[in-house]
Structures are given as structure tokens and as C-alpha cells.
Design an enzyme around this catalytic site. Sequence first.
Site, PDB file in Angstrom:
ATOM      1  N   HIS A 266       0.824  -1.202   0.000  1.00  0.00           N
ATOM      2  CA  HIS A 266       0.000   0.000   0.000  1.00  0.00           C
ATOM      3  C   HIS A 266       0.868   1.267   0.000  1.00  0.00           C
ATOM      4  CE1 HIS A 266      -3.694   2.290   1.146  1.00  0.00           C
ATOM      5  NE2 HIS A 266      -2.788   3.107   1.654  1.00  0.00           N
ATOM      6  N   GLU A 267       1.760   1.348   0.958  1.00  0.00           N
ATOM      7  CA  GLU A 267       2.569   2.571   1.089  1.00  0.00           C
ATOM      8  C   GLU A 267       3.539   2.719  -0.085  1.00  0.00           C
ATOM      9  OE1 GLU A 267       1.518   4.690   3.119  1.00  0.00           O
ATOM     10  OE2 GLU A 267       0.247   3.373   4.321  1.00  0.00           O
ATOM     11  N   HIS A 270       1.797   4.538  -2.790  1.00  0.00           N
ATOM     12  CA  HIS A 270       1.845   5.995  -2.571  1.00  0.00           C
ATOM     13  C   HIS A 270       3.223   6.537  -2.976  1.00  0.00           C
ATOM     14  CE1 HIS A 270      -1.921   6.766  -0.505  1.00  0.00           C
ATOM     15  NE2 HIS A 270      -1.697   5.847   0.415  1.00  0.00           N
ATOM     16  N   GLU A 296      -4.575   7.769  -3.089  1.00  0.00           N
ATOM     17  CA  GLU A 296      -5.062   6.488  -2.584  1.00  0.00           C
ATOM     18  C   GLU A 296      -5.334   5.508  -3.732  1.00  0.00           C
ATOM     19  OE1 GLU A 296      -4.763   6.166   0.527  1.00  0.00           O
ATOM     20  OE2 GLU A 296      -5.696   4.208   0.839  1.00  0.00           O
TER      21      GLU A 296
HETATM   22 ZN    ZN Z   1      -3.115   5.192   1.769  1.00  0.00          ZN
END
Ligand code: ZN
Length: 503
Positions: A266-267, A270, A296
Site C-alpha cells: 500500500h505505502e 503511494h 489512494e
Molecule cells: Zn493510503
Amino acid sequence: MDNQKNLEELKSLLGEVSDLNNANAVLGWDQATYMPSGGAPARGRQMATLATVAQEKLINPKIGHLLDDLQKYEESQPFDSDDASYIRVARRDYERALKIPPAFLGELNEHGANSYQAWTEARPANDFSKVRPNLEKTLDLSRQLADFFPGYEHIADPLIDFADYGMKAASIRTLFADLRANLVPIVKAITSQAPADDSCLRKHYPEAQQAEFGADVVRQYGYDFNRGRIDRTPHPFMTSFSIGDVRITTRVKEDFLGELLFSNLHEAGHAMYEQGNDSAYEGGPLAGGTSAGVHESQSRLWENVVGRSRGFWEHFLPKLQAKFPEQLKGVSLDTFHAAINKVEKSLIRTDADEVTYNLHVMVRLDFELQLLEGSLSIRDLPEAWHERYEKDLGVTAPSDSDGVLQDVHWYGGIIGGSFQGYTLGNIMSALFYNEALKAHPEIPNEMKQGRFDILHNWLKENIYRPARKYTAPELVRRVTGNDLTIEPYIQYLKTKYGELYSL
Ligand code: ZN
């Protein structure tokens, strides 16, 4: 000639603002990772000072004059040229900043730092009363912030606009109501069946090997460790100090394999967005991510659309099994794929599956709107939280730690605009992935070989490189040819979970 001179001067002034903000981000990263707790009071003050100085430099009337002088030049340049975009985005930032007094921003920052510190103690102690006064002040400051932008339809609108430019409480409510109407029957159909068996994820997985595997995967995604690093925090996040230094944090549970791995994916999503910014945008208003929702969309794309797909695990499951031969002995691809996509009504947003996740977000959005409107008080929030979770998700939290204290956002930032970006991001993740597939139908086959170059390059070209050049609504129109729609996302969920749960 004059135009170039003016633009250079503007860039030099805004470069100082960016330097101060990035230095402040380093302090914030340090506070969340390695700072001893004794550093908290001074750190809060230092961050407030930097934020105030940055704001003072941003509202320098000289910048306003330069922007005025550059207006004709901007209009003579193509909309998507770097120069016109720079001036356009700088003006938007400048005009917004003019409305917020520097002293207020300093107060907000200092309060945020103190409140965050209180939250780090209140959550493990399950003691909402420890942060209640902080949160009351946060609500008060959030309202004041909104009131610097009079003329709104809903008091949350200016705050939503900071995070997701172009969206309003009303437009989000409509979009979310439509999404909810589509999601609830899917959730119902899935949760009426026997839950997927995820016991293979819930064995003892030593931290060191988890960290190695988690780092290997994001490296393969294309996260550049020469321009980034991974540290541990209670609440994972990404932060960037320049295009050359974009960091992520993660957390580990030795009794659950999903925690560190999917936090990393997830990160890293980003981070790859910001590492992929056009390097010419370094230190200026065009660098970064264009909205919370688009940011996101990148984390959710890499975490879910890619990282929880069957094709991805065709390549990575044997590698994971080599790392954990005992724990994953005899676990088939089908079993593993079902385990990492287990759908259940649960308590914690960050642990929620793709199908129920948006229901968690909708709870928070509604609370933000009600708190700002004044129809709900901070005092009543913990109870309201429990009631709403019983009603919407059918679960009862045993504590406030797993209730109102679970998310950091309100304790380190403002109330308003903090959560809608997650659901907008889910919607956009499917939208953008669809477009990448249309351009490159070979992406799923690449993925099965553990390669992601084609997808990564498409995202770089279409989303990462333009950075803040286009607003989210502009970006969606440029990439898809249409306005934001939930259809591809609903279709994605129906296809994936239809197969997994034989719906
Ligand atoms: Zn996030």
C-alpha cells in the site's frame, strides 16, 4: 524575457516555501519513528514555527504581484505546458493560503503534534478521556479553518476541497449512496456463506523474514530504495522530503502474515507516485500528488488490484513458501488467494477487506459531517461509533481502542475531509487499472512472471509524471475520457468476488 525572469523569481520564492515544508516533514517523520517521547513538547513547537514561517513566506505580496504579472504569459501558453501549469497551480495554492492567517496555521500544527502524542498514549490505554479535550479543540479549529472560506454550501466543503479539490459534501454523499446501494447486496451474498479459511496467514511468522519478503516485493514493483527507505510506526504512512527521498513506514504482527506485507504494498504505491513525479517539478507546487483520492488510487491499485490478484501470487507464492516452508507447507494457490481476500464484517478499517472497506469510510465521513454541523458532539462520539458499527457492519468493538481511537487522522490533523479520499481512491484504482489494461492487455501476463514494468510505466506516464499539473477531475477525464464513475470498480468487485465466492 521579463516573463522568464518573473517565473524564475516566483520559482525561487516558492522553492523556499517548499524547503521549509519538506524540512517540517522530516521532523514529522522523526517524531513518528525514532524520537524519544521527551522530545514531544519541543517538537510540537518547532513544527509550528516552521509551518508559520512557511505560511508567511507563501503569502508574501511579492508572490501575488509576480502571479499577476505572469497572467498574460500563462494565458498565451498551452494549458498543459509546464509553465502555464506551474503558474496556475501556484496561484491556486497562493489564493488559498492568503485566507489562512499564519498564526492560526502555527496553532493548528502545534495542536496537531500535541494531540498526536496524546493519542499514542490513549489508544493503547483504551482511554478516550485522555484525548477528548484535544479532539474538542481539533473540532473547534477545524470549524475555524472552514470559516476562513465563507460561502460554502456545507461547512465540510472547504476541508474536503483541501484534500480532494473539486469535491463537496453533497457530491460525495451522492456518489457514496450509489456505491453503498451496490455494495450492500455483495457484502450480504458473501457473508451469508461460510467464511474463507485464512488460518494459513495466522501462524508464527518471524519479523525478520517478513521484512525481507516485504522489501523484496516492493523492490520488484519498482519502489526505488536509493530514493526511499522503510521504517516501523504504529500507523503506516508515506512521506516525502523531495522526489529523491520518499519514505514509507510499516508495522508487523508476527502472528499475522498480512499486516506487514500489505502495508508495504500500500505505502509503496503511494511512494512510487511521488518518486515518479517529473524531476523538473522538484521543490515546487507541481510536485507531490494531486489529491487524496488519486494518491489512494495508487496505493490501493498496488495493494489490492495487483497485490491481491491470483496472477500476482502465481509468481510470488512459491517464493513466500521458500521463505516460510513450515508455515505454508501444502498451501495451494487457491487457498492462499482466498485467505488474502477473505471478506468479513470487521472492526478495523485498515484491516478491512476490499468489499467492506468502503462501509468503514462511510461511517467516518458521516461522523465528520455531523461533528462539523454540530449535530454530534465529541462527548457522544465513542457511543455513536459503537452504535453505527453494530448497525452498518454488524460488529461490536470491545473497546474504544478498536473504536473511535483506531485511526490517527483526527488526532494528528483536522476533522473534515480526512476519509473520503480512501473510497474515491478505491473507485479510481479500478478506473485507472482498466485504462492501463486497454492500452496494454499483456499486463496480467507480465504480472504472472513477477514483472510490473509495463503497468508501472503506464502509471508513470499518465499519473505519476504529471503530479499536480491536473486536478483529480481533470486527470480522470484525460485518462478515461469521462467523469468519475463507480461502474468499473463495481464490475471489478463483482468479477473478482463472484469467482472467489461463486456468486
Ligand atoms: Zn493510503
